[in-house]
Enzyme design. Sequence first.
Site, PDB file in Angstrom:
ATOM      1  N   GLY B 178       0.803  -1.224   0.000  1.00  0.00           N
ATOM      2  CA  GLY B 178       0.000   0.000   0.000  1.00  0.00           C
ATOM      3  C   GLY B 178       0.836   1.274   0.000  1.00  0.00           C
ATOM      4  O   GLY B 178       0.300   2.367   0.143  1.00  0.00           O
ATOM      5  N   LYS B 196       4.709  19.733  -5.315  1.00  0.00           N
ATOM      6  CA  LYS B 196       5.082  20.263  -3.997  1.00  0.00           C
ATOM      7  C   LYS B 196       6.196  21.295  -4.102  1.00  0.00           C
ATOM      8  O   LYS B 196       6.137  22.343  -3.443  1.00  0.00           O
ATOM      9  CB  LYS B 196       5.498  19.107  -3.078  1.00  0.00           C
ATOM     10  CG  LYS B 196       4.326  18.191  -2.706  1.00  0.00           C
ATOM     11  CD  LYS B 196       4.832  16.894  -2.057  1.00  0.00           C
ATOM     12  CE  LYS B 196       3.680  15.984  -1.648  1.00  0.00           C
ATOM     13  NZ  LYS B 196       4.161  14.638  -1.268  1.00  0.00           N
TER      14      LYS B 196
END
Lengths: 419, 419
Positions: B178, B196
């Site tokens: 995950g 970002k």
Amino acid sequence: MERIKIGLIGLGTVGSGVYKSLAQFDNVEITKIAVRNINKPRTVEVPTEKLTNDPYDIVNDSSINVVVELMGGVEPAWDYIKTALENGKHIVTANKELLAKKGEELFKLAEKQNRVVLYEAAIAGGIPVIMPVKTILAGNKINKIQAILNGTTNYILTKMDADGASYEDVLKEAQELGYAEADPTGDVEGFDAAYKITTLATISFNSRVKFENVYREGITKIRKEDMQRANELGYKIKLIASATIDENNNADVRVHPMLVPKTHMLAHINYVTNSVAISGHPIGNIVLSGPGAGEFPTASSVIGDILAIAREWKTTDYLLPMMRCKHNSTANPVKIDDTYNKYYLSITAPNAIGVIAKIGSICASKNISLSSIVQKGVKDDNTAEITVITEKCLEKNIKEIVNELEGCKINSLIRVMEG
Amino acid sequence: MERIKIGLIGLGTVGSGVYKSLAQFDNVEITKIAVRNINKPRTVEVPTEKLTNDPYDIVNDSSINVVVELMGGVEPAWDYIKTALENGKHIVTANKELLAKKGEELFKLAEKQNRVVLYEAAIAGGIPVIMPVKTILAGNKINKIQAILNGTTNYILTKMDADGASYEDVLKEAQELGYAEADPTGDVEGFDAAYKITTLATISFNSRVKFENVYREGITKIRKEDMQRANELGYKIKLIASATIDENNNADVRVHPMLVPKTHMLAHINYVTNSVAISGHPIGNIVLSGPGAGEFPTASSVIGDILAIAREWKTTDYLLPMMRCKHNSTANPVKIDDTYNKYYLSITAPNAIGVIAKIGSICASKNISLSSIVQKGVKDDNTAEITVITEKCLEKNIKEIVNELEGCKINSLIRVMEG
């Protein structure tokens, strides 16, 4: 634009840096500066009419909005700051000793006067710590701090490690380079770090920690052999300021040397760099690193505080909640004897049959498990050096062991940070 | 006490964390939450009357003061946020893509509406970066950022290094755990980090950087052999988001893999941890590290932003200067071909006499000095693997070299961070 008027007490290296750097901002103006000797030649050009040798000229000047105190020490700084607050001024200070010893009175007075006291420069120099804890981390319950807060001792320990040199030799070199003072007590005995962790723990835990309850132990007894053994076992020795608090408001706050596992980021903070590791919920763990002292980094923090006030000073009612250091509770002190720690123990023992067994059985009798025990050869005088790392055990018990190891010489007893 | 009313768009892991953590604060209240499916079972208990499946119920609700957007993506989030601002609400968002692509319009609209947009969670998750840059570091001229801003790629590179495994194998494992999405493009091709760094550079340089001018290169071509060679030469390979600006407002902003010297702190930022190194004057260098993603760290930043507004929301005129993202200028873009860098070059060459000399002379003809050149043995197919580290040279020139090395196979060309 109405300019905020600043009075500066102290025009040393940091003060000069602040004076120079503030010139570029058009919403602030340093209108008066208190110095010891007006006629002393300076590296910074200041109009003579701004200088005074009486700090009361500043703290009693009704035109001044913010007093920036950069002189250090408790008295007479405390009296200047008290007077300034009573006269309605905001305070910016880099005075860690004053904050540690007079913080409670200071913040109570500031609250009563509806003024703020900002002090980013007092803790970890240029590293942004205080403002983040008060603002963007405000949603967290911080319960643990581990930090390197003193550049002088970190320089000495790093040098001892890199060069295999003794404490005394490196201290002398550090003094020659200006990294350590002629009387190094404040740094090497951990006072400086203890002042800083007192205030940092107070603001992070939102519960007052008293300086007199901070356990303190310096680095003067660390031997070059300890550095070497630590390295072999996967550690670096650092002077660690730490603070933990539990759900019952018991705060364990201390400064002492520690063996730091090389897998921990603090093991890699070298020379005069400082670093603050903060743990809490929901944030988890963060580490803030940078220059812990010096003219420019300290000036950065002082200016940051001044600008924060300058941008919001018209609205003191609203400025206060975000910038205030308010504590409704005082933390319960934890005595070092009642704490559980891992220990590194260096023992010189007579090379007799059964000495390892004896150490083992004495430890077992005090409920102390050993994580590792290493004996290295035998010396000419028929003694052996034995290095022990314990599991977590009660401080009181390890001290009893040290007294019960008859015939053995205890070279060092140093706490070990968990991995 | 008057409570500030929050509308939440998105109740995934971060939204649930925010909802749970905000319960302890008595000055804020989440009054409405937009979700896709009202009847979906959730890990967090929310009164049904607070739920809506129409975000316009929130952004058009006149009782709501702050809209917290946690859905991600440009549309329809942008329309919700625009409407909310037009309706006089403050915004808290974790939407890095929206900030990178619509930041200019967004902050202009916020300024016009006299409202703030806070976004600490959008850049480096839980690490306090945006608020410190805007507040306590505001006195600095920041001119350089080097950062690890994507946890997925840092996890993959760390694992490749630790296990000697290939990119494909580690990606598969990361997907199973995950840490990487089924379609990993946004992470592994550097889009996430590029979003970002666009916003972080803009706020740090106080000059707008446009996303389309950010050079971007992912990690998919990094070989396990590159990891090994880098290690041998004293480096780790990391996906680095970097930004520098000069006095003429030329901003070089990019995301690409780099060999990072092991002496640099970023070399030791492992797995999903993020880290931001900031340089400026007067501060010098600081490094802020911590969890770059995850339910709780991200919630910490969202809550920090909400509380900052909650404590000052009555005084919007004064709140704005400190929290506003205002840029009077747009930075000039720098083309990657015009930049100077050090390079790591892995070449497979026929094992013929004079191949090293040939590489050397081609480099010399392009004004490229070599810092090191290593040939390791000869393979069965009579080729040799040659590893080159150059001194700083022009990107355009190194690309020309790569084309001129006839008969050689270029395995990798990776930029090298200076020590």
